[in-house]
Design an enzyme around this catalytic site. Structure first.
Site, short mmCIF file in Angstrom:
data_model
loop_
_atom_site.label_atom_id
_atom_site.label_comp_id
_atom_site.label_asym_id
_atom_site.label_seq_id
_atom_site.Cartn_x
_atom_site.Cartn_y
_atom_site.Cartn_z
N ASP A 179 14.08 -12.54 -5.83
CA ASP A 179 15.09 -12.01 -6.74
C ASP A 179 15.41 -12.91 -7.93
O ASP A 179 16.38 -12.66 -8.63
CB ASP A 179 16.39 -11.74 -5.97
CG ASP A 179 16.23 -10.58 -5.01
OD1 ASP A 179 15.28 -9.82 -5.19
OD2 ASP A 179 17.06 -10.46 -4.09
N SER B 173 14.78 -0.77 -2.13
CA SER B 173 14.20 -2.11 -2.05
C SER B 173 14.19 -2.69 -0.65
O SER B 173 13.53 -3.68 -0.41
CB SER B 173 14.93 -3.05 -3.01
OG SER B 173 16.27 -3.19 -2.61
N HIS C 100 19.92 -7.53 -0.07
CA HIS C 100 18.60 -8.12 0.17
C HIS C 100 18.66 -9.18 1.25
O HIS C 100 19.72 -9.61 1.66
CB HIS C 100 18.05 -8.72 -1.13
CG HIS C 100 17.45 -7.70 -2.05
ND1 HIS C 100 17.01 -8.00 -3.31
CD2 HIS C 100 17.21 -6.37 -1.89
CE1 HIS C 100 16.54 -6.90 -3.89
NE2 HIS C 100 16.66 -5.90 -3.04
#
Lengths: 181, 171
Positions: free
Chosen positions: B110, B44, B83
């Site tokens: 998210d 990701s 992230h």
């Protein structure tokens, strides 16, 4: 004493420490290489609309949320950030403002990933905000925001470094002028 | 090979293991981070971080900045997530921040992940208490070693066996 096992062990240990010393030197060198990045963001328009956000099922489901739609221009020369230990740049435009309840708010409006030096000069107009511009309080009353260009240098090995341009002038958010469904 | 030799070898192996463990924990104290090293498991954050890269974390005192890459844990979900912070709202209380994250390689933020467990339904933001660490440094590929170990447990046993053999055979 000098059997195969000992020799293999010595070679392995020495090459490992040599590799890690080299990697450490490369990581440190990236901090010393001089850079002179420049950049700026300016907003050409801000519009505030009320509505709900139907792309995402969890948030902002009611009809009274105030979203801001912006059009911006980005002007930057980040090519000096590309040196032998630069894997990529993550470049992002940030709006910053304060509200009575929350003194510091920052929202990313737009971002891009740059992987080559030749692509590190950005001159773009008519960029719409890629991410939703909505405040925590879901209202934009008496808010002044400035924008700035930020960058994150991701190395091949070593330290993550960050930087940003000067802050722009303050832009006032207008009253809601439309409905978004 | 006598008993004395075996004991001395075991002591050496244990010294090495405990030495590594102690330095890891000391480093955790220094960086103010429970697990100062993590291995990237997902795609990701491509192209910045690939599967098998190692990230060095720390938890400095200053508030989390916009664009910083954080490792966070959602209650009830075992695997921590790496992230980037794309929204940040600091309230006037110290250490009180509301953050929204997104993976560079994902199309959406998210929030869907935050909702994943029914206990978190309606959770719009993560807060500093959810953050395990903030990424400060990067070392590529080396983490593939631990990924291979978890993917192929036989490899782990082979390694342990080799260390055990060393205790008995090394002179």
């Amino acid at each position: 004493m000098n059997n195969l096992q000992n020799r293999a062990n010595a070679v392995l240990a020495f090459s490992l420490s040599a590799i890690f010393c080299l990697l450490g030197a490369i990581a440190l060198s990236a901090l010393l290489i001089p850079t002179h990045p420049t950049g700026s963001v300016a907003l050409d328009s801000i519009k505030v609309v009320t509505g709900r956000y139907d792309k995402n099922w969890v948030d902002y489901g009611t009809r009274d949320n105030q979203f801001a739609n912006t059009v911006m221009r980005v002007d930057a020369d980040l090519s000096s950030l590309f040196h032998w230990n630069t894997k990529q740049l993550f470049v992002y435009a940030v709006a910053e403002y304060s509200t009575p309840t929350h003194p510091k708010n920052q929202i990313v409006l737009w971002d891009t990933i740059i992987k080559r030096k030749s692509a590190a000069v950005i001159k773009k107009k008519n960029i719409k905000n890629k991410y939703t511009l909505i405040d925590l309080n879901k209202k934009w009353t008496n808010v002044q925001a400035n924008v700035s260009l930020h960058w994150n240098v991701v190395p091949y090995v070593g330290f993550m470094t960050y930087g940003h341009s000067q802050l722009s002038e303050d832009y006032a958010f207008p009253l809601p002028s439309g409905v978004q469904t | 090979m006598n008993l004395r030799q075996i004991l001395s070898n075991s002591l050496n192996v244990l010294m090495m293991l405990f030495g590594v463990f102690m330095s890891y924990k000391a480093w955790g104290l220094y960086t103010n981070c429970e697990s100062p090293l993590v291995v990237v498991l997902s795609e990701s954050m491509e192209p910045a971080f690939a599967r098998g890269d190692i990230l060095f974390l720390s938890n400095p005192k200053k508030p989390i900045d916009i664009g910083e890459i954080c490792v966070f844990k959602i209650p009830g979900r075992d695997i921590p997530i790496v992230h980037r912070v794309i929204d940040r709202h600091d309230s006037s209380k110290a250490d009180s921040q509301f953050l929204l994250t997104k993976g560079d390689n994902n199309n959406v933020d998210d929030r869907g992940l935050y909702q994943e467990l029914y206990t978190n339904r309606g959770k719009m933001w993560i807060e500093p208490k959810d953050i395990v660490g903030r990424v400060q440094g990067f070392l590529p590929y080396v983490g593939m070693f631990t990924i291979f170990m978890t993917d192929y447990p036989m490899l782990k046993y082979a390694l342990l066996g080799a260390v055990g053999l060393l205790v008995f055979l090394y002179e």
